[in-house]
Design an enzyme around this catalytic site. Structure first.
Site, mmCIF file in Angstrom:
data_model
loop_
_atom_site.group_PDB
_atom_site.id
_atom_site.type_symbol
_atom_site.label_atom_id
_atom_site.label_comp_id
_atom_site.label_asym_id
_atom_site.label_seq_id
_atom_site.Cartn_x
_atom_site.Cartn_y
_atom_site.Cartn_z
ATOM 1 N N LYS A 131 0.858 -1.194 0.000
ATOM 2 C CA LYS A 131 0.000 0.000 0.000
ATOM 3 C C LYS A 131 0.890 1.239 0.000
ATOM 4 O O LYS A 131 1.239 1.765 1.068
ATOM 5 C CB LYS A 131 -0.911 -0.056 1.240
HETATM 6 N N1 PMP Z 1 -7.927 -2.005 -2.568
HETATM 7 C C1 PMP Z 1 -7.407 -0.776 -2.508
HETATM 8 C C2 PMP Z 1 -6.771 -0.197 -3.722
HETATM 9 C C3 PMP Z 1 -7.468 -0.044 -1.314
HETATM 10 O O1 PMP Z 1 -6.955 1.192 -1.249
HETATM 11 C C4 PMP Z 1 -8.100 -0.619 -0.181
HETATM 12 C C5 PMP Z 1 -8.205 0.160 1.093
HETATM 13 N N2 PMP Z 1 -7.097 -0.007 1.914
HETATM 14 C C6 PMP Z 1 -8.622 -1.918 -0.293
HETATM 15 C C7 PMP Z 1 -8.514 -2.581 -1.506
HETATM 16 C C8 PMP Z 1 -9.249 -2.595 0.875
HETATM 17 O O2 PMP Z 1 -8.276 -2.957 1.822
HETATM 18 P P1 PMP Z 1 -8.588 -3.039 3.360
HETATM 19 O O3 PMP Z 1 -9.731 -3.971 3.515
HETATM 20 O O4 PMP Z 1 -7.340 -3.555 3.964
HETATM 21 O O5 PMP Z 1 -8.929 -1.665 3.811
#
Ligand code: PMP
Length: 311
Positions: free
Chosen positions: A158
């Site tokens: 991320k």
């Molecule tokens: N995909 C992307 C591109 C994101 O930015 C997020 C948000 N963090 C998610 C999926 C979902 O991830 P999470 O459930 O860990 O928030």
């Protein structure tokens, strides 16, 4: 997701007033996107505020940092304590939390080895990411903006810079009147939303795609898969084509910001009867109870900011 300023932000090891958490305009992370972040939520429970899966989020934070040779100069225990301190100091209950670590100002060379690392954690009260989304569902479009390939930028880390891809896709979708964009990968298969993972419900089974589709491995995604299995709903992790998506009985997004948000339309075509479906509702309801500590078997996923009261 607008934010209401709180009293303090945790900034390089201490809580500082909100307005003082500033960075230099020559920060490397600002110019080249060389930073990593997390999005987490804190929920009210009968035992006080608790962060949902704080450990898993922080593990992903360090894993993302490692991809970019970014050494976070704090241990995971320290950042866990910092998150708790931040929530307590700002009396947060229902909040979005944003840890970030990035290369700060020292050079404008693209390499990062001279750059100090700045780490911050901000938190603020928050509600729904897409107004009305969790209750009524969102309207999405298949974006002409493709998701970058894992071989260029690993989507499972991320990192700050990768969100220019997401921002371009969602802005384009919103210009055309949709709430959110679905990005396809370079193979023309479904990747994910601009900040959400995608689930298809078909014939009672729940399907979501995997790392090789070019997705962030969402913490909510993994939690939903586990909850679905516990509810005895069949689950499958497999590639999702455009046809799978358009032919779904139900579709929903998962993510920290969107939680479980039904998708009611794709490019003007209704999904199912155009209303949030029963399996989506069941998972959403269970998820909402889990994060608020109302399901004993999932309390292990909560990091309580105050010690739980035991009798
Ligand atoms: N995909 C992307 C591109 C994101 O930015 C997020 C948000 N963090 C998610 C999926 C979902 O991830 P999470 O459930 O860990 O928030």
């Amino acid at each position: 997701m607008g934010f209401t300023p709180t009293d303090t932000i945790w900034f390089n090891g201490q809580l500082v007033p909100w307005a003082d958490a500033q960075v230099h305009v020559l920060a490397h992370g600002l110019h080249y996107g060389t930073g990593v972040f997390e999005g987490m939520r804190c929920y009210p429970t009968v035992d006080g505020p608790a962060v949902f899966r704080l450990d898993v989020h922080l593990e992903r934070f360090y894993a993302s940092a490692a991809i970019y040779d970014l050494e976070i100069p704090y241990t995971q225990d320290r950042l866990t304590a910092a998150t708790h301190e931040l929530i307590r100091a700002n009396r947060l209950e229902s909040a979005y939390l944003r840890p970030i670590a990035f290369f700060d100002a020292a050079t404008l060379s693209v390499w990062t080895r001279e750059c100090p690392v700045t780490v911050a954690i901000a938190g603020f009260p928050t509600g729904a990411y897409h107004a009305g989304g969790p209750d009524h569902g969102v309207r999405v479009t298949i974006s002409p903006v493709r998701k970058f390939d894992n071989s260029a930028i690993p989507a499972w880390a991320k990192a700050c810079g990768q969100y220019i891809n997401s921002a371009r896709a969602v802005n384009e979708a919103q210009r055309r009147g949709f709430d959110e964009a679905i990005l396809l990968n370079s193979q023309g298969l479904v990747a994910e939303g601009s900040g959400e993972n995608l689930f298809v419900v078909k014939g009672g089974a729940i399907v979501t795609n995997d790392k090789d589709a070019g997705i962030l491995m969402g913490v909510t995604r993994a939690s939903i898969l586990e909850i679905a299995r516990d509810l005895d709903l069949p689950t499958r992790v497999a590639p999702i084509s455009i046809e799978d998506m358009l032919g779904a009985d139900e579709l929903f997004f998962s993510g920290t910001a969107v939680e479980v948000t039904p998708i009611r339309e794709v490019d003007g075509r209704a999904i199912g009867d155009g209303k949030p479906g029963p399996i989506t509702r069941r998972l959403q309801q269970t998820f909402n109870e889990v994060v608020r500590g109302q399901r004993a078997e999932y309390r292990k996923w909560l990091s309580f900011v105050r010690q739980p009261v035991t009798s």
